[in-house]
Scaffold this motif. Structure first.
Motif, PDB file in Angstrom:
ATOM      1  N   LYS B 175       0.837  -1.202   0.000  1.00 60.74           N
ATOM      2  CA  LYS B 175       0.000   0.000   0.000  1.00 60.74           C
ATOM      3  C   LYS B 175       0.874   1.256   0.000  1.00 60.74           C
ATOM      4  O   LYS B 175       0.651   2.179  -0.789  1.00 60.74           O
ATOM      5  N   ILE B 176       1.891   1.259   0.873  1.00 56.85           N
ATOM      6  CA  ILE B 176       2.759   2.433   0.970  1.00 56.85           C
ATOM      7  C   ILE B 176       3.538   2.622  -0.331  1.00 56.85           C
ATOM      8  O   ILE B 176       3.677   3.734  -0.827  1.00 56.85           O
ATOM      9  N   MET B 178       2.625   1.831  -3.301  1.00 54.53           N
ATOM     10  CA  MET B 178       1.703   2.394  -4.295  1.00 54.53           C
ATOM     11  C   MET B 178       1.530   3.887  -4.065  1.00 54.53           C
ATOM     12  O   MET B 178       1.555   4.681  -5.013  1.00 54.53           O
ATOM     13  N   ALA B 179       1.326   4.275  -2.791  1.00 51.78           N
ATOM     14  CA  ALA B 179       1.076   5.686  -2.490  1.00 51.78           C
ATOM     15  C   ALA B 179       2.290   6.532  -2.870  1.00 51.78           C
ATOM     16  O   ALA B 179       2.145   7.621  -3.415  1.00 51.78           O
ATOM     17  N   GLN B 180       3.499   6.021  -2.580  1.00 50.05           N
ATOM     18  CA  GLN B 180       4.686   6.823  -2.900  1.00 50.05           C
ATOM     19  C   GLN B 180       4.953   6.825  -4.407  1.00 50.05           C
ATOM     20  O   GLN B 180       5.447   7.804  -4.935  1.00 50.05           O
ATOM     21  N   LYS B 181       4.609   5.731  -5.068  1.00 47.15           N
ATOM     22  CA  LYS B 181       4.745   5.720  -6.528  1.00 47.15           C
ATOM     23  C   LYS B 181       3.807   6.761  -7.126  1.00 47.15           C
ATOM     24  O   LYS B 181       4.149   7.422  -8.096  1.00 47.15           O
ATOM     25  N   ARG B 183       3.153   9.461  -5.899  1.00 42.33           N
ATOM     26  CA  ARG B 183       3.773  10.769  -5.717  1.00 42.33           C
ATOM     27  C   ARG B 183       5.058  10.873  -6.530  1.00 42.33           C
ATOM     28  O   ARG B 183       5.887  11.752  -6.294  1.00 42.33           O
ATOM     29  N   ALA B 185       7.606   8.651  -6.692  1.00 42.35           N
ATOM     30  CA  ALA B 185       8.808   7.995  -6.190  1.00 42.35           C
ATOM     31  C   ALA B 185       9.301   7.020  -7.242  1.00 42.35           C
ATOM     32  O   ALA B 185       8.522   6.271  -7.811  1.00 42.35           O
ATOM     33  N   PRO B 201      11.247   6.708   1.881  1.00 42.08           N
ATOM     34  CA  PRO B 201       9.810   7.046   1.945  1.00 42.08           C
ATOM     35  C   PRO B 201       8.919   5.835   2.191  1.00 42.08           C
ATOM     36  O   PRO B 201       7.747   5.998   2.512  1.00 42.08           O
ATOM     37  N   ILE B 204      10.082   4.460   6.458  1.00 39.48           N
ATOM     38  CA  ILE B 204       9.643   5.273   7.601  1.00 39.48           C
ATOM     39  C   ILE B 204       8.156   5.091   7.886  1.00 39.48           C
ATOM     40  O   ILE B 204       7.790   4.743   9.008  1.00 39.48           O
ATOM     41  N   PRO B 205       7.276   5.244   6.893  1.00 40.32           N
ATOM     42  CA  PRO B 205       5.859   4.994   7.204  1.00 40.32           C
ATOM     43  C   PRO B 205       5.606   3.568   7.686  1.00 40.32           C
ATOM     44  O   PRO B 205       4.752   3.342   8.546  1.00 40.32           O
ATOM     45  N   VAL B 208       6.622   3.394  11.345  1.00 40.33           N
ATOM     46  CA  VAL B 208       5.656   4.155  12.145  1.00 40.33           C
ATOM     47  C   VAL B 208       4.382   3.339  12.341  1.00 40.33           C
ATOM     48  O   VAL B 208       3.875   3.207  13.459  1.00 40.33           O
TER      49      VAL B 208
END
Lengths: 289, 270
Positions: B175-176, B178-181, B183, B185, B201, B204-205, B208
């Motif tokens: 999921k992360i 995909m989200a950074q791609k 944006r 990345a 990127p 770190i998420p 967390v």
């Protein structure tokens, strides 16, 4: 109207050739027009999220094509990244994508990847924060210190700062309090009006969709069930309830009033509209001095 | 990302599946040790036959075992090739500076068979035992360590939780990413340093959210009055059946055979 995104026989199957094969999107042919506000509604698992993730090339369709400004987005693998800058995507619960030391730097991540620099970068970031209502005082804070609503705004700003032509939002208000939802949607609408760019909003809330969307796409079992203006879609209440969806509350109240012989128009979708029409009616009957 | 399977349990209805996980675990350890105590081909054939027997009894398609062997194919190849060059005595092949002796060839073949036995036997265990059964077995087997004030229950609980969250964290990573791609990345191109930088990127998420998840889980466990293993009973109590005794007997028989071969037949490797 000019078409910005066009899909052709778009299909997506998860777990192809395994016992767990599942069709998420099934032979979808739709057009998204430039500058429109398109709402997507559908039951959980109807393929809404899979569809929007294909629109900016994050998932490759198993069949069919997606055209952005007339060009097949999967034709050139190297250009796929450019597609993602043109079609901005805000995921469900986008807070988890925050990672930088400060909010300002985090919003800058997308635009820097796009190649924006200098004063243009700064103005992109400040513009995006203004549109989502993120206070500039928070810029130097760590994104992890923000409240839930502020995190959401920061994450959405990070996408808007890339100045995409099409902005896709997958349930942007999930988990926010009622006031926060209204405010966020109003701000997204303001952004849409100011930039006159295309917005695709996926939502479970019929009220939100009815209020803001120019056209509505209704998905059911991976297929496009209806595509039309809010009035067209919400006039088919029965068909919607068969799919586990419903019309906005105010629309069903007005329909009940009409069934009881009160002459109100059939296509009322928002509370404001209903208020206006009912006071007009009361005035006509002499109840209001 | 989603294709990574962990624990690799393959459900089926076989004798090996139904064996007590404690027995399986202990036998695996004994098996591995005994495989390294073989010094001639007769002795080595015993664990090999035993492994083949397990493959048949487990009712799991052979290609699954092939898959697990493919992963360590490079290791097998390198060790066997390297071993070819170490050896003394009768030279059977010579070319420029390469000398291959009979003893080196024997050594090399020996190592390959040993590694294969190790892989097959551990695959049999992971294919036929669910991760929860395995941690259960570990908890029971480590119980004597309580004498040394080691909290066996906590260790087992940690292992269970870790295993439980592997698929969740994989999904989260997906999921992360995909989200950074989305944006912009760039995860696929660039040199080593750039690729490592591109992971920030995502990592770190991920950390967390993993820490957040751990705290939520701890809170949820405390809300249900979890306070360690004291006085807890089990829903499924492990018990030894006749098939487990049979398994142990068969293993002891093959172990005896192995020792006899080792003692009475000349050693080919040292």
């Amino acid at each position: 109207m000019k078409t910005i995104i066009h899909t052709e026989n778009l299909s997506l199957t998860y777990g192809l050739k395994t016992p767990f094969e599942k069709k998420a999107v099934d032979d979808l042919n739709i057009d998204i027009y430039e500058g429109e506000f398109l709402g997507i509604i559908g039951h959980t698992g109807s393929g809404k999220s899979s569809l929007v993730q294909m629109l900016n090339g994050l998932i490759k369709p198993t069949q069919g094509k997606i055209f952005l400004n007339g060009k097949d987005i999967h034709a050139d693998k190297k250009k796929l990244r450019e597609v993602r800058f043109k079609v901005g995507m805000v995921f469900q619960y986008p807070e988890y994508q925050l990672f930088e030391e400060t909010v300002y730097k985090d919003i800058a991540f997308g635009p820097i990847n796009k190649g924006i620099t200098g004063t243009e970068l700064d103005s992109c970031i400040r513009d995006a924060a203004r549109f989502t209502g993120l206070n500039e005082i928070l810029f130097d804070k760590s994104p992890f210190e923000l409240s839930g609503g502020e995190k959401r705004r920061a994450a959405i700003s990070g996408i808007i700062a890339m100045t995409p032509d099409v902005l896709i939002l997958d349930e942007p208000t999930a988990g926010l309090d009622p006031q926060g939802r209204d405010r966020l949607l109003r701000q997204i609408n303001t952004y849409h009006k100011a930039k006159s760019n295309t917005i695709v909003l996926v939502s479970h809330s019929m009220e939100d969709i009815a209020r803001y969307a120019d056209r509505i796409l209704v998905m059911n079992k991976g297929r496009c069930e209806m595509l039309g203006t809010a009035k067209e879609v919400f006039s088919q209440g029965e068909k919607l309830s068969e799919m586990g969806l419903r019309v906005p509350q105010i629309t069903s109240i007005v329909q009940k009033l009409r069934a009881n012989g009160i002459e109100l128009p059939a296509d009322i979708l928002t509370v404001e509209q209903a208020y206006f029409e009912i006071s007009k009616l009361l005035d006509k009957r002499g109840y209001i001095q | 990302m989603r294709d990574i399977t962990f624990g690799q349990y393959i459900p089926s209805d076989s004798v090996i599946h139904r064996l007590d996980p404690r027995v399986k675990l202990v036998l695996l350890f004994a098996y591995i040790i005994s495989t390294f105590c073989t010094f001639n081909f007769y002795a080595l054939s015993v664990p090999l036959v035993f492994a083949v027997l397990c493959i048949f009894l487990s009712k799991i398609p052979f290609r699954q075992y092939m898959k697990s062997m493919k992963a360590v194919f490079a290791v097998i190849l390198i060790t066997s090739v390297l071993n070819l060059f170490y050896g003394h005595g009768e030279v059977i092949f010579e070319w420029v500076f390469i000398k291959i002796t009979r003893s080196a060839l024997n050594n090399s073949a020996f190592i390959v068979v040993r590694i294969l036995c190790l892989i097959i036997s551990s695959a049999v265990l992971t294919f036929t035992t669910t991760p929860t059964d395995l941690t259960d077995a570990i908890e029971r087997l480590m119980k004597p360590l309580k004498v040394f004030h080691i909290n066996v229950h906590s260790i087992a609980m940690m292992m269970t939780i870790a295993l439980r969250f592997v698929p969740t964290l994989l999904e989260e990573t997906d999921k992360i990413m995909m989200a950074q791609k989305a944006r912009g990345a760039d995860l696929e191109s660039g040199g080593v340093l750039q690729r490592v930088k591109a992971l920030i990127p995502i990592l770190i998420p991920l950390f967390v959210s993993a820490i957040q998840r751990a705290m939520d889980l701890a809170m949820a466990m405390e809300c249900r009055c979890y306070n360690g293993g004291k006085g807890r009973t089990r829903m499924k109590v492990l018990s030894i059946h006749s098939r487990d005794i049979m398994g142990i007997v068969v293993f002891i028989f093959s172990l005896t055979l192995l020792i006899i071969f080792d003692i009475f037949i000349a050693h080919t490797v040292r």
